[in-house]
Scaffold this motif. Structure first.
Motif, PDB file in Angstrom:
ATOM      1  N   ASN A   1      13.208   7.409   1.856  1.00 24.14           N
ATOM      2  CA  ASN A   1      12.155   6.476   2.236  1.00 24.14           C
ATOM      3  C   ASN A   1      11.163   7.097   3.217  1.00 24.14           C
ATOM      4  O   ASN A   1      10.726   6.472   4.167  1.00 24.14           O
TER       5      ASN A   1
ATOM      6  N   GLU B   1       7.472  -8.893  -8.591  1.00 17.97           N
ATOM      7  CA  GLU B   1       6.714  -8.291  -7.505  1.00 17.97           C
ATOM      8  C   GLU B   1       7.683  -7.635  -6.516  1.00 17.97           C
ATOM      9  O   GLU B   1       8.819  -8.094  -6.326  1.00 17.97           O
TER      10      GLU B   1
ATOM     11  N   ASN C   1      -0.141   1.189  -1.025  1.00 17.79           N
ATOM     12  CA  ASN C   1       0.998   1.104  -0.103  1.00 17.79           C
ATOM     13  C   ASN C   1       2.330   0.889  -0.813  1.00 17.79           C
ATOM     14  O   ASN C   1       3.362   0.733  -0.178  1.00 17.79           O
ATOM     15  N   GLY C   2       2.316   0.844  -2.163  1.00 21.15           N
ATOM     16  CA  GLY C   2       3.539   0.710  -2.928  1.00 21.15           C
ATOM     17  C   GLY C   2       3.817  -0.675  -3.461  1.00 21.15           C
ATOM     18  O   GLY C   2       4.762  -0.862  -4.245  1.00 21.15           O
ATOM     19  N   ASP C   3       3.049  -1.685  -3.076  1.00 19.22           N
ATOM     20  CA  ASP C   3       3.251  -3.033  -3.609  1.00 19.22           C
ATOM     21  C   ASP C   3       2.898  -3.055  -5.092  1.00 19.22           C
ATOM     22  O   ASP C   3       1.845  -2.538  -5.493  1.00 19.22           O
ATOM     23  N   TYR C   4       3.767  -3.645  -5.900  1.00 21.82           N
ATOM     24  CA  TYR C   4       3.508  -3.670  -7.339  1.00 21.82           C
ATOM     25  C   TYR C   4       3.669  -5.085  -7.884  1.00 21.82           C
ATOM     26  O   TYR C   4       4.351  -5.927  -7.299  1.00 21.82           O
TER      27      TYR C   4
ATOM     28  N   ASP D   1       4.966   6.733   1.984  1.00 23.54           N
ATOM     29  CA  ASP D   1       4.403   5.395   2.099  1.00 23.54           C
ATOM     30  C   ASP D   1       3.062   5.258   1.377  1.00 23.54           C
ATOM     31  O   ASP D   1       2.389   4.247   1.506  1.00 23.54           O
TER      32      ASP D   1
ATOM     33  N   ASN E   1       8.034  -3.791  -3.718  1.00 21.90           N
ATOM     34  CA  ASN E   1       7.444  -2.587  -3.145  1.00 21.90           C
ATOM     35  C   ASN E   1       8.247  -1.368  -3.617  1.00 21.90           C
ATOM     36  O   ASN E   1       9.481  -1.365  -3.561  1.00 21.90           O
TER      37      ASN E   1
ATOM     38  N   VAL F   1      -0.227  -1.509  -9.178  1.00 25.47           N
ATOM     39  CA  VAL F   1       0.449  -0.916  -8.013  1.00 25.47           C
ATOM     40  C   VAL F   1      -0.608  -0.604  -6.964  1.00 25.47           C
ATOM     41  O   VAL F   1      -1.626   0.042  -7.250  1.00 25.47           O
ATOM     42  N   GLN F   2      -0.387  -1.091  -5.758  1.00 33.05           N
ATOM     43  CA  GLN F   2      -1.295  -0.807  -4.656  1.00 33.05           C
ATOM     44  C   GLN F   2      -0.941   0.549  -4.015  1.00 33.05           C
ATOM     45  O   GLN F   2       0.134   1.109  -4.233  1.00 33.05           O
TER      46      GLN F   2
END
Length: 383
Positions: free
Chosen positions: A94, A79, A131-134, A97, A81, A128-129
């Motif tokens: 970066n 897990e 907002n980038g959370d995977y 977002d 981002n 993958v969400q």
């Protein structure tokens, strides 16, 4: 009603519209080239220059860090981002977002919507969400960093990086000096020779003049590519092959037919009474040529000088054939084509920036000579 004073004829309106259309037709690609010169390669690949001021959807790839692997029952899970990954931070700074889609293979990099779970081969899954959370899971132990592909909307990005790449390239200053070394003599020499030849064909009576005029006209249709190999062979035989003298003579030979043809036609139209009066007063042909014909022919000389300078400055083929292949002898076109573009596989941003750097000097020459050209056209028109 078209002939009433103070009114424009319909023909003049059509002419103005036609000229405006042609100007617009030439201006649009130039604007596109200018805009592309400030964009990076990825954005040029993803969208045209007319969409450069809006967000562009680009595809990226990162590798999940195997150091974050943990065990959850029978699964191995990673897990993290996407936007916090070092690989992505180095590329994009970066700045993003939100993602628009994701995938686990390069064949389908954005086939799954954010928040959904993509079923991969060998019972692996990837979620993958937005907002980038995977979350990456596998029933087998993860010994290689899995790839995560995703698409994101990148904001418009303009920079001087392409221009800095070109200007900081090794030996670019040398290539600029080489270009001037080739272009200036290759512009002056054919003008000098063509002016004398054009005067002789226009105002001097001698046997075979008509044949020489026909020969000059015939040389206009000889393809440049057809004469390259025979001329290079001749240059090698006489000892000037692949040298500055060789390329000066090559450009002179290729430019002389048009120069003689244009200047001869212009000189023929000069007032005969002026030339005959000068000869009656005892002037020689050389004096008539230098004191009368040359000043009156300045518009034609300036016009050909502009075109010859542009052709020689932007030349690539003749430079590659008649100059040595080492980097010390490269002109700007060869430097850009063989070094900058050749090593980058056709980077359009570099090419666009190189085009504008390359046309800077020709534009200065054009606008400078245009002032003298207009002055020459008006000279003698008002007494």
């Amino acid at each position: 009603m078209d002939n009433i004073a103070g009114t424009k004829s319909s023909l003049s309106i059509v002419t103005n519209l036609s000229v405006g259309f042609l100007v617009l037709l030439w201006l649009i690609p130039t604007i596109g080239l200018l805009v592309s010169s400030f964009r990076d390669r990825d954005q040029i690949t993803e969208s045209g220059w007319w969409r450069s001021f809006s967000a562009v959807e680009q595809t990226f790839r990162i590798r999940a860090d195997t150091e974050d692997v943990r065990r959850e029952g029978d699964l191995y899970v990673i897990e993290g981002n996407i936007f916090a990954a070092d690989e992505f931070t180095e590329i994009e700074g970066n700045q993003l977002d939100t993602i628009a889609g994701f995938g686990g293979t390069s064949r389908d990099p954005q086939g799954t919507e954010p928040g959904e779970t993509a079923e991969l081969s060998r019972d692996r899954t990837l979620t993958v969400q937005e907002n980038g959370d995977y979350r990456y899971s596998s029933p087998e132990e993860i010994d290689r960093e899995p790839s995560i592909y995703f698409a994101a909307q990148t904001p418009p990005d303009f920079s001087l990086e392409n221009y800095e790449t070109i200007m900081n390239s090794d030996n670019m200053d040398r290539a600029f000096i080489n270009t001037l070394t080739v272009t200036i003599p290759a512009t002056i020499i054919p003008i000098l020779i063509a002016a004398f030849a054009a005067y002789a064909l226009a105002w001097m009576d001698f046997k075979g003049r008509g044949l020489l005029i026909a020969l000059v006209v015939g040389l206009l249709v000889v393809p440049l590519q057809l004469a390259l190999v025979p001329m290079l062979t001749l240059h090698n035989q006489i000892g000037i092959g692949q040298s500055y003298i060789g390329i000066w003579l090559a450009h002179t030979g290729f430019g002389l037919p048009l120069a003689i043809y244009l200047l001869r036609n212009y000189m023929v139209g000069l007032p005969r009474d002026i030339i005959e009066s000068a000869k009656v007063d005892g002037a020689t042909d050389f004096q008539v040529f230098t004191k009368i014909v040359l000043p009156l022919s300045f518009p034609a000389l300036a016009s050909f000088a502009i075109f010859q300078f542009l052709w020689t400055w932007n030349d690539l083929l003749v430079a590659k054939v008649f100059l040595p292949s080492n980097s010390e002898s490269w002109v700007m076109t060869v430097k850009i084509a063989d070094d900058l573009l050749g090593s980058r596989g056709g980077d359009w941003g570099i090419l666009a920036a190189a085009a504008f750097i390359s046309i800077a000097v020709p534009l200065i020459v054009f606008f400078t000579m245009q002032r003298y050209l207009v002055r020459g056209l008006l000279a003698g028109s008002v007494k």
